[in-house]
Design a protein around this motif. Sequence first.
Motif, PDB file in Angstrom:
ATOM      1  N   VAL A 100      26.363  -8.807  10.288  1.00 46.15           N
ATOM      2  CA  VAL A 100      26.800 -10.202  10.447  1.00 46.15           C
ATOM      3  C   VAL A 100      27.542 -10.382  11.764  1.00 46.15           C
ATOM      4  CG1 VAL A 100      26.822 -10.653   7.973  1.00 46.15           C
ATOM      5  CG2 VAL A 100      28.936  -9.910   9.086  1.00 46.15           C
ATOM      6  N   ASP A 101      28.206  -9.345  12.247  1.00 46.01           N
ATOM      7  CA  ASP A 101      28.836  -9.444  13.561  1.00 46.01           C
ATOM      8  C   ASP A 101      27.777  -9.503  14.661  1.00 46.01           C
ATOM      9  OD1 ASP A 101      31.389  -9.484  12.560  1.00 46.01           O
ATOM     10  OD2 ASP A 101      31.818  -7.374  12.974  1.00 46.01           O
ATOM     11  N   HIS A 102      26.754  -8.666  14.534  1.00 41.86           N
ATOM     12  CA  HIS A 102      25.680  -8.668  15.520  1.00 41.86           C
ATOM     13  C   HIS A 102      24.970 -10.016  15.546  1.00 41.86           C
ATOM     14  CE1 HIS A 102      22.237  -7.231  17.881  1.00 41.86           C
ATOM     15  NE2 HIS A 102      21.476  -7.864  17.002  1.00 41.86           N
ATOM     16  N   ALA A 103      24.743 -10.587  14.367  1.00 37.21           N
ATOM     17  CA  ALA A 103      24.036 -11.872  14.288  1.00 37.21           C
ATOM     18  C   ALA A 103      24.904 -13.025  14.774  1.00 37.21           C
ATOM     19  CB  ALA A 103      23.589 -12.130  12.852  1.00 37.21           C
ATOM     20  N   ALA A 104      26.212 -12.784  14.888  1.00 40.30           N
ATOM     21  CA  ALA A 104      27.149 -13.772  15.423  1.00 40.30           C
ATOM     22  C   ALA A 104      27.076 -15.105  14.687  1.00 40.30           C
ATOM     23  CB  ALA A 104      26.909 -13.972  16.922  1.00 40.30           C
ATOM     24  N   ALA A 105      26.971 -15.039  13.373  1.00 44.49           N
ATOM     25  CA  ALA A 105      26.945 -16.267  12.582  1.00 44.49           C
ATOM     26  C   ALA A 105      28.381 -16.763  12.408  1.00 44.49           C
ATOM     27  CB  ALA A 105      26.323 -16.003  11.222  1.00 44.49           C
ATOM     28  N   PRO A 106      28.715 -17.948  12.958  1.00 42.51           N
ATOM     29  CA  PRO A 106      30.090 -18.427  12.826  1.00 42.51           C
ATOM     30  C   PRO A 106      30.449 -18.773  11.386  1.00 42.51           C
ATOM     31  CG  PRO A 106      28.705 -20.107  13.845  1.00 42.51           C
ATOM     32  CD  PRO A 106      27.884 -18.864  13.765  1.00 42.51           C
ATOM     33  N   ARG A 107      29.457 -19.255  10.609  1.00 40.79           N
ATOM     34  CA  ARG A 107      29.678 -19.540   9.187  1.00 40.79           C
ATOM     35  C   ARG A 107      28.443 -19.075   8.417  1.00 40.79           C
ATOM     36  NH1 ARG A 107      31.889 -24.591   6.756  1.00 40.79           N
ATOM     37  NH2 ARG A 107      33.173 -23.105   5.616  1.00 40.79           N
ATOM     38  N   MET A 108      28.690 -18.607   7.183  1.00 43.84           N
ATOM     39  CA  MET A 108      27.620 -17.992   6.413  1.00 43.84           C
ATOM     40  C   MET A 108      27.741 -18.364   4.946  1.00 43.84           C
ATOM     41  SD  MET A 108      28.098 -14.112   7.909  1.00 43.84           S
ATOM     42  CE  MET A 108      29.863 -14.131   7.549  1.00 43.84           C
ATOM     43  N   ILE A 109      26.606 -18.375   4.279  1.00 36.09           N
ATOM     44  CA  ILE A 109      26.549 -18.361   2.826  1.00 36.09           C
ATOM     45  C   ILE A 109      26.006 -16.991   2.444  1.00 36.09           C
ATOM     46  CG2 ILE A 109      25.442 -19.317   0.766  1.00 36.09           C
ATOM     47  CD1 ILE A 109      25.403 -22.023   2.253  1.00 36.09           C
ATOM     48  N   LEU A 110      26.818 -16.197   1.766  1.00 27.77           N
ATOM     49  CA  LEU A 110      26.395 -14.857   1.360  1.00 27.77           C
ATOM     50  C   LEU A 110      25.666 -14.947   0.034  1.00 27.77           C
ATOM     51  CD1 LEU A 110      29.657 -12.821   2.152  1.00 27.77           C
ATOM     52  CD2 LEU A 110      27.710 -13.298   3.667  1.00 27.77           C
ATOM     53  N   ILE A 111      24.475 -14.369  -0.014  1.00 34.06           N
ATOM     54  CA  ILE A 111      23.654 -14.388  -1.226  1.00 34.06           C
ATOM     55  C   ILE A 111      23.472 -12.942  -1.660  1.00 34.06           C
ATOM     56  CG2 ILE A 111      21.463 -15.138  -2.243  1.00 34.06           C
ATOM     57  CD1 ILE A 111      21.299 -17.112   0.207  1.00 34.06           C
ATOM     58  N   GLY A 112      24.217 -12.544  -2.685  1.00 31.29           N
ATOM     59  CA  GLY A 112      24.231 -11.155  -3.109  1.00 31.29           C
ATOM     60  C   GLY A 112      23.541 -10.958  -4.433  1.00 31.29           C
ATOM     61  N   SER A 113      22.588 -10.046  -4.465  1.00 34.66           N
ATOM     62  CA  SER A 113      21.831  -9.751  -5.678  1.00 34.66           C
ATOM     63  C   SER A 113      22.272  -8.412  -6.242  1.00 34.66           C
ATOM     64  CB  SER A 113      20.334  -9.715  -5.357  1.00 34.66           C
ATOM     65  OG  SER A 113      19.578  -9.377  -6.501  1.00 34.66           O
ATOM     66  N   SER A 114      22.704  -8.393  -7.499  1.00 41.57           N
ATOM     67  CA  SER A 114      23.101  -7.169  -8.190  1.00 41.57           C
ATOM     68  C   SER A 114      24.187  -6.437  -7.391  1.00 41.57           C
ATOM     69  CB  SER A 114      21.872  -6.294  -8.437  1.00 41.57           C
ATOM     70  OG  SER A 114      22.157  -5.252  -9.341  1.00 41.57           O
ATOM     71  N   MET A 115      23.932  -5.243  -6.896  1.00 41.21           N
ATOM     72  CA  MET A 115      24.925  -4.549  -6.088  1.00 41.21           C
ATOM     73  C   MET A 115      25.309  -5.362  -4.867  1.00 41.21           C
ATOM     74  SD  MET A 115      24.728  -0.817  -4.196  1.00 41.21           S
ATOM     75  CE  MET A 115      23.792  -1.469  -2.799  1.00 41.21           C
ATOM     76  N   GLY A 116      24.385  -6.178  -4.359  1.00 40.65           N
ATOM     77  CA  GLY A 116      24.678  -7.004  -3.193  1.00 40.65           C
ATOM     78  C   GLY A 116      25.821  -7.973  -3.428  1.00 40.65           C
ATOM     79  N   ALA A 117      26.048  -8.356  -4.703  1.00 47.73           N
ATOM     80  CA  ALA A 117      27.199  -9.209  -5.015  1.00 47.73           C
ATOM     81  C   ALA A 117      28.499  -8.451  -4.782  1.00 47.73           C
ATOM     82  CB  ALA A 117      27.100  -9.700  -6.459  1.00 47.73           C
ATOM     83  N   TRP A 118      28.511  -7.175  -5.138  1.00 49.02           N
ATOM     84  CA  TRP A 118      29.682  -6.323  -4.877  1.00 49.02           C
ATOM     85  C   TRP A 118      29.922  -6.208  -3.372  1.00 49.02           C
ATOM     86  CZ3 TRP A 118      30.010  -0.607  -7.064  1.00 49.02           C
ATOM     87  CH2 TRP A 118      31.304  -0.124  -6.900  1.00 49.02           C
ATOM     88  N   ILE A 119      28.853  -5.963  -2.631  1.00 44.80           N
ATOM     89  CA  ILE A 119      28.968  -5.878  -1.171  1.00 44.80           C
ATOM     90  C   ILE A 119      29.524  -7.186  -0.618  1.00 44.80           C
ATOM     91  CG2 ILE A 119      27.702  -5.534   0.986  1.00 44.80           C
ATOM     92  CD1 ILE A 119      27.796  -3.009  -0.699  1.00 44.80           C
ATOM     93  N   ALA A 120      29.036  -8.322  -1.135  1.00 42.32           N
ATOM     94  CA  ALA A 120      29.485  -9.627  -0.650  1.00 42.32           C
ATOM     95  C   ALA A 120      30.986  -9.813  -0.869  1.00 42.32           C
ATOM     96  CB  ALA A 120      28.704 -10.744  -1.343  1.00 42.32           C
ATOM     97  N   LEU A 121      31.469  -9.444  -2.048  1.00 40.10           N
ATOM     98  CA  LEU A 121      32.888  -9.613  -2.353  1.00 40.10           C
ATOM     99  C   LEU A 121      33.759  -8.715  -1.477  1.00 40.10           C
ATOM    100  CD1 LEU A 121      32.591  -9.820  -6.239  1.00 40.10           C
ATOM    101  CD2 LEU A 121      33.187 -11.699  -4.689  1.00 40.10           C
ATOM    102  N   ARG A 122      33.295  -7.504  -1.231  1.00 31.48           N
ATOM    103  CA  ARG A 122      34.052  -6.598  -0.355  1.00 31.48           C
ATOM    104  C   ARG A 122      33.960  -7.050   1.104  1.00 31.48           C
ATOM    105  NH1 ARG A 122      37.228  -4.256   0.322  1.00 31.48           N
ATOM    106  NH2 ARG A 122      36.837  -2.056   0.773  1.00 31.48           N
ATOM    107  N   LEU A 123      32.818  -7.615   1.481  1.00 29.21           N
ATOM    108  CA  LEU A 123      32.654  -8.103   2.847  1.00 29.21           C
ATOM    109  C   LEU A 123      33.649  -9.232   3.119  1.00 29.21           C
ATOM    110  CD1 LEU A 123      31.077  -7.962   5.475  1.00 29.21           C
ATOM    111  CD2 LEU A 123      29.338  -9.438   4.462  1.00 29.21           C
ATOM    112  N   ILE A 124      33.847 -10.107   2.128  1.00 29.56           N
ATOM    113  CA  ILE A 124      34.844 -11.167   2.286  1.00 29.56           C
ATOM    114  C   ILE A 124      36.233 -10.568   2.486  1.00 29.56           C
ATOM    115  CG2 ILE A 124      36.058 -12.985   1.023  1.00 29.56           C
ATOM    116  CD1 ILE A 124      33.426 -13.932  -0.056  1.00 29.56           C
TER     117      ILE A 124
END
Length: 268
Positions: A100-124
């Motif tokens: 997400v840093d490389h993509a330089a997205a100033p604002r994002m909607i994180l869409i996490g599936s299964s384990m990806g939801a865990w990753i999303a919460l930790r990413l926040i």
Amino acid sequence: MSATPAETDITRIEVGTGELRRSIAMRIFRAEPASSQPALVWLGGYRSDMTGTKAIEVEGHARAVGTDCIRFDYSGHGSSGGDYRDGTISRWIEESLAVVDHAAAPRMILIGSSMGAWIALRLIEKLRARGEADRVAGLVLIAPAPDFTAELIEPNLTDIEKASLAERGFFEEPSEYSPEPNIFTRALIEDGRDNRVMKGPVETGCPVHILQGMRDPDVPYTHALKLMEHMPADDVVMTLIRDGDHRLSREEDIAKLKQAIDGMLTKA
């Protein structure tokens, strides 16, 4: 279901140094003209990749609404380098943050599936620690499995699996989604304990929409309810799909996913 008109090209970044260096494959779609809406960021599940049905549908929807989309594979998954047996939650969080840093997205909607939801919460949590929590405009969590190693795996280990972890450093179990068994390592489980999010209140600071099947054999819907109980300060909506399984990849499930995304874009 809609189809992505043409597959987005793969680009790569290198994450880590020395022996921990790995090549992470990404597919980044840029809307034209440039969009002011949040980018859609796909965070896949354990042993899934960015070419799965839901991931492709998310990019197709980004194209339809005119915003950017970021998909990638964790190390050991899909087109990225490495062996998934070397993976840990910490490692996959590091890669997610790098993407997400490389993509330089100033604002994002994180869409996490299964384990990806865990990753999303930790990413926040990682972004908040850097003073960048406002980059996340919303969360869509599909069959969320935060803390699954501690909450869903460890309490159900058999004596044989415990012995295998102690003696071999891993245990295997059959997979419904692959001819190859799932392999859960001691490193993954120990690292999972260090990355737990449901040890206290979970504060995302953004709206959250949870999609959960009630016939999910892998992540029971009670787990999603538990997560929701840990989010007292957030604007959380949960959609329980009575006949939904873990994948939630049917046409009617995808329609609900797109509705959830649209709801987040409206609030952004």
